[in-house]
Design a protein around this motif. Structure first.
Motif, PDB file in Angstrom:
ATOM      1  N   LEU A  81     -12.281  22.743 -12.006  1.00 35.63           N
ATOM      2  CA  LEU A  81     -12.085  22.337 -13.394  1.00 35.63           C
ATOM      3  C   LEU A  81     -10.604  22.321 -13.765  1.00 35.63           C
ATOM      4  N   ASP A  82     -10.177  21.235 -14.397  1.00 39.00           N
ATOM      5  CA  ASP A  82      -8.840  21.109 -14.985  1.00 39.00           C
ATOM      6  C   ASP A  82      -9.054  20.922 -16.488  1.00 39.00           C
ATOM      7  N   ASP A  83      -8.806  21.959 -17.265  1.00 43.66           N
ATOM      8  CA  ASP A  83      -9.130  21.904 -18.697  1.00 43.66           C
ATOM      9  C   ASP A  83      -7.940  21.524 -19.565  1.00 43.66           C
ATOM     10  N   ARG A  84      -6.870  21.010 -18.950  1.00 39.35           N
ATOM     11  CA  ARG A  84      -5.668  20.677 -19.721  1.00 39.35           C
ATOM     12  C   ARG A  84      -5.889  19.533 -20.702  1.00 39.35           C
ATOM     13  N   ASN A  85      -6.882  18.682 -20.444  1.00 37.36           N
ATOM     14  CA  ASN A  85      -7.084  17.547 -21.353  1.00 37.36           C
ATOM     15  C   ASN A  85      -7.534  18.006 -22.737  1.00 37.36           C
ATOM     16  N   LYS A  86      -8.037  19.242 -22.839  1.00 38.47           N
ATOM     17  CA  LYS A  86      -8.383  19.792 -24.160  1.00 38.47           C
ATOM     18  C   LYS A  86      -7.157  19.881 -25.048  1.00 38.47           C
ATOM     19  N   GLU A 140     -11.618  15.970  -6.321  1.00 42.23           N
ATOM     20  CA  GLU A 140     -10.377  16.742  -6.230  1.00 42.23           C
ATOM     21  C   GLU A 140     -10.284  17.694  -7.417  1.00 42.23           C
ATOM     22  N   SER A 141     -10.726  17.204  -8.575  1.00 39.91           N
ATOM     23  CA  SER A 141     -10.784  18.011  -9.791  1.00 39.91           C
ATOM     24  C   SER A 141     -11.633  17.249 -10.808  1.00 39.91           C
ATOM     25  N   PHE A 142     -11.890  17.877 -11.937  1.00 37.26           N
ATOM     26  CA  PHE A 142     -12.609  17.182 -13.012  1.00 37.26           C
ATOM     27  C   PHE A 142     -12.167  17.752 -14.353  1.00 37.26           C
ATOM     28  N   TYR A 143     -12.323  16.931 -15.398  1.00 39.28           N
ATOM     29  CA  TYR A 143     -11.944  17.323 -16.744  1.00 39.28           C
ATOM     30  C   TYR A 143     -13.165  17.796 -17.531  1.00 39.28           C
ATOM     31  N   THR A 144     -12.889  18.467 -18.635  1.00 40.24           N
ATOM     32  CA  THR A 144     -13.974  18.971 -19.473  1.00 40.24           C
ATOM     33  C   THR A 144     -14.820  17.850 -20.076  1.00 40.24           C
ATOM     34  N   ASN A 145     -14.273  16.640 -20.151  1.00 36.30           N
ATOM     35  CA  ASN A 145     -15.039  15.522 -20.727  1.00 36.30           C
ATOM     36  C   ASN A 145     -15.948  14.842 -19.706  1.00 36.30           C
ATOM     37  N   GLY A 146     -15.986  15.368 -18.473  1.00 40.15           N
ATOM     38  CA  GLY A 146     -16.856  14.813 -17.447  1.00 40.15           C
ATOM     39  C   GLY A 146     -16.195  13.778 -16.563  1.00 40.15           C
ATOM     40  N   VAL A 171     -14.090  12.573 -13.509  1.00 44.70           N
ATOM     41  CA  VAL A 171     -13.856  13.159 -12.191  1.00 44.70           C
ATOM     42  C   VAL A 171     -12.648  12.489 -11.535  1.00 44.70           C
ATOM     43  N   ILE A 172     -11.787  13.294 -10.938  1.00 40.68           N
ATOM     44  CA  ILE A 172     -10.641  12.791 -10.196  1.00 40.68           C
ATOM     45  C   ILE A 172     -10.988  12.847  -8.715  1.00 40.68           C
ATOM     46  N   ASN A 173     -10.926  11.706  -8.051  1.00 45.35           N
ATOM     47  CA  ASN A 173     -11.241  11.667  -6.624  1.00 45.35           C
ATOM     48  C   ASN A 173     -10.397  10.591  -5.932  1.00 45.35           C
ATOM     49  N   THR A 174     -10.619  10.439  -4.659  1.00 46.75           N
ATOM     50  CA  THR A 174      -9.804   9.536  -3.850  1.00 46.75           C
ATOM     51  C   THR A 174      -9.940   8.084  -4.302  1.00 46.75           C
ATOM     52  N   ILE A 175      -8.862   7.346  -4.144  1.00 43.03           N
ATOM     53  CA  ILE A 175      -8.836   5.926  -4.491  1.00 43.03           C
ATOM     54  C   ILE A 175      -9.987   5.197  -3.783  1.00 43.03           C
ATOM     55  N   GLY A 176     -10.627   4.310  -4.498  1.00 44.05           N
ATOM     56  CA  GLY A 176     -11.817   3.632  -3.981  1.00 44.05           C
ATOM     57  C   GLY A 176     -13.072   4.159  -4.640  1.00 44.05           C
ATOM     58  N   GLY A 216      -4.425  17.852 -24.719  1.00 40.97           N
ATOM     59  CA  GLY A 216      -3.671  16.604 -24.731  1.00 40.97           C
ATOM     60  C   GLY A 216      -2.947  16.285 -23.450  1.00 40.97           C
ATOM     61  N   TYR A 217      -3.088  17.146 -22.433  1.00 36.16           N
ATOM     62  CA  TYR A 217      -2.421  16.913 -21.159  1.00 36.16           C
ATOM     63  C   TYR A 217      -3.411  16.367 -20.140  1.00 36.16           C
ATOM     64  N   TYR A 218      -2.968  15.412 -19.356  1.00 36.99           N
ATOM     65  CA  TYR A 218      -3.759  14.891 -18.258  1.00 36.99           C
ATOM     66  C   TYR A 218      -3.009  15.095 -16.951  1.00 36.99           C
ATOM     67  N   ARG A 219      -3.698  14.844 -15.863  1.00 36.48           N
ATOM     68  CA  ARG A 219      -3.089  15.068 -14.555  1.00 36.48           C
ATOM     69  C   ARG A 219      -1.699  14.457 -14.487  1.00 36.48           C
ATOM     70  N   ASN A 220      -0.729  15.246 -14.033  1.00 32.43           N
ATOM     71  CA  ASN A 220       0.661  14.789 -14.008  1.00 32.43           C
ATOM     72  C   ASN A 220       0.918  13.756 -12.921  1.00 32.43           C
ATOM     73  N   SER A 221       0.180  13.833 -11.810  1.00 29.79           N
ATOM     74  CA  SER A 221       0.452  12.947 -10.685  1.00 29.79           C
ATOM     75  C   SER A 221      -0.833  12.417 -10.079  1.00 29.79           C
ATOM     76  N   LYS A 222      -0.853  11.126  -9.769  1.00 30.57           N
ATOM     77  CA  LYS A 222      -1.966  10.541  -9.032  1.00 30.57           C
ATOM     78  C   LYS A 222      -1.640  10.459  -7.544  1.00 30.57           C
ATOM     79  N   MET A 223      -0.597  11.156  -7.151  1.00 22.63           N
ATOM     80  CA  MET A 223      -0.169  11.272  -5.756  1.00 22.63           C
ATOM     81  C   MET A 223       0.233   9.929  -5.164  1.00 22.63           C
ATOM     82  N   GLU A 224       1.477   9.555  -5.409  1.00 25.28           N
ATOM     83  CA  GLU A 224       1.998   8.312  -4.837  1.00 25.28           C
ATOM     84  C   GLU A 224       2.010   8.407  -3.316  1.00 25.28           C
TER      85      GLU A 224
END
Length: 221
Positions: free
Chosen positions: A143-148, A106-112, A114-119, A150-158
């Motif tokens: 790419l989601d570079d916000r973690n550079k 779904e996206s990935f951070y600069t530190n490697g 990866v954000i993907n589906t549960i499981g 101090g920010y991480y994904r706001n929602s894991k989609m409830e």
């Protein structure tokens, strides 16, 4: 308006070419393999399945929580692969029969990470335990570079999983049970063998530098 339309056409064309490269690199990884596993739907992974040697057996995890495995079936069957579709509870047993594993992102951070589906996190742990290579297919535009900063994904989609797993149940029973969960999860870089992008097959620990190069290149587009 013409400038905007031209820019949109350019970006669509670029992404299409980028995905073609990703599919080619991933297919090269499978040269000589007899079997592989894919988990949860990704259009890039679907394209990859279509390009594989027909002799390869494709193991598709059901991904029941979100019905993410079933969309792969048509592509695999039409590509004349020996297709194995199985419930998530058989992931470990079937993983023993596979040489490599591929997921999308779904996206990935600069530190490697990866954000993907549960499981995907469970699959990553199994790959680590059984020493099976796990690759992520994703264009750099995810790419989601916000973690550079101090920010991480706001929602894991409830998500209310009763919609998927209890749709035929008695409504009174559904009302007595909590089905709340999330759709997305992070897979840490140490569980990944490589991230396959339009720049090639990148080791997760090298994604920071590659991300910086990508962002710098975007300034010149």
């Amino acid at each position: 308006k013409l400038i905007i339309n031209n820019q949109i056409d350019y970006q669509i064309g670029k992404i299409t070419k980028d995905i073609e490269k990703i599919v080619m690199y991933a297919s090269n990884l499978c040269e000589g393999d007899q079997s592989l596993m894919v988990f949860d739907y990704s259009s890039t992974v679907e394209r990859f399945i279509k390009e594989l040697n027909p002799q390869i057996s494709v193991y598709i995890a059901e991904s029941r929580a979100l019905d993410g495995g079933r969309p792969f079936l048509k592509a695999s069957i039409e590509s004349k692969h020996h297709t194995v579709f199985f419930p998530d509870t058989m992931m470990m047993e079937n993983l023993k029969k596979c040489q490599k594993v591929f997921i999308g992102a779904e996206s990935f951070y600069t530190n490697g990470e990866v954000i993907n589906t549960i499981g995907s996190d469970i699959l990553a742990l199994l790959c680590k335990e059984l020493n099976k290579p796990l690759y992520v297919l994703t264009p750099m535009n995810k790419l989601d570079d916000r973690n550079k900063y101090g920010y991480y994904r706001n929602s894991k989609m409830e998500y209310d999983y009763s919609v998927k797993i209890a749709k035929d149940w008695d409504t009174k029973l559904i009302g007595a049970i909590e089905f709340n969960g999330i759709k997305l999860i992070g897979v840490a870089p140490e569980y990944l063998t490589g991230i396959v992008t339009e720049f090639g097959i990148i080791p997760p620990h090298a994604m920071y530098l590659k991300s910086e190069q990508y962002l710098e290149g975007k300034k010149n587009d």
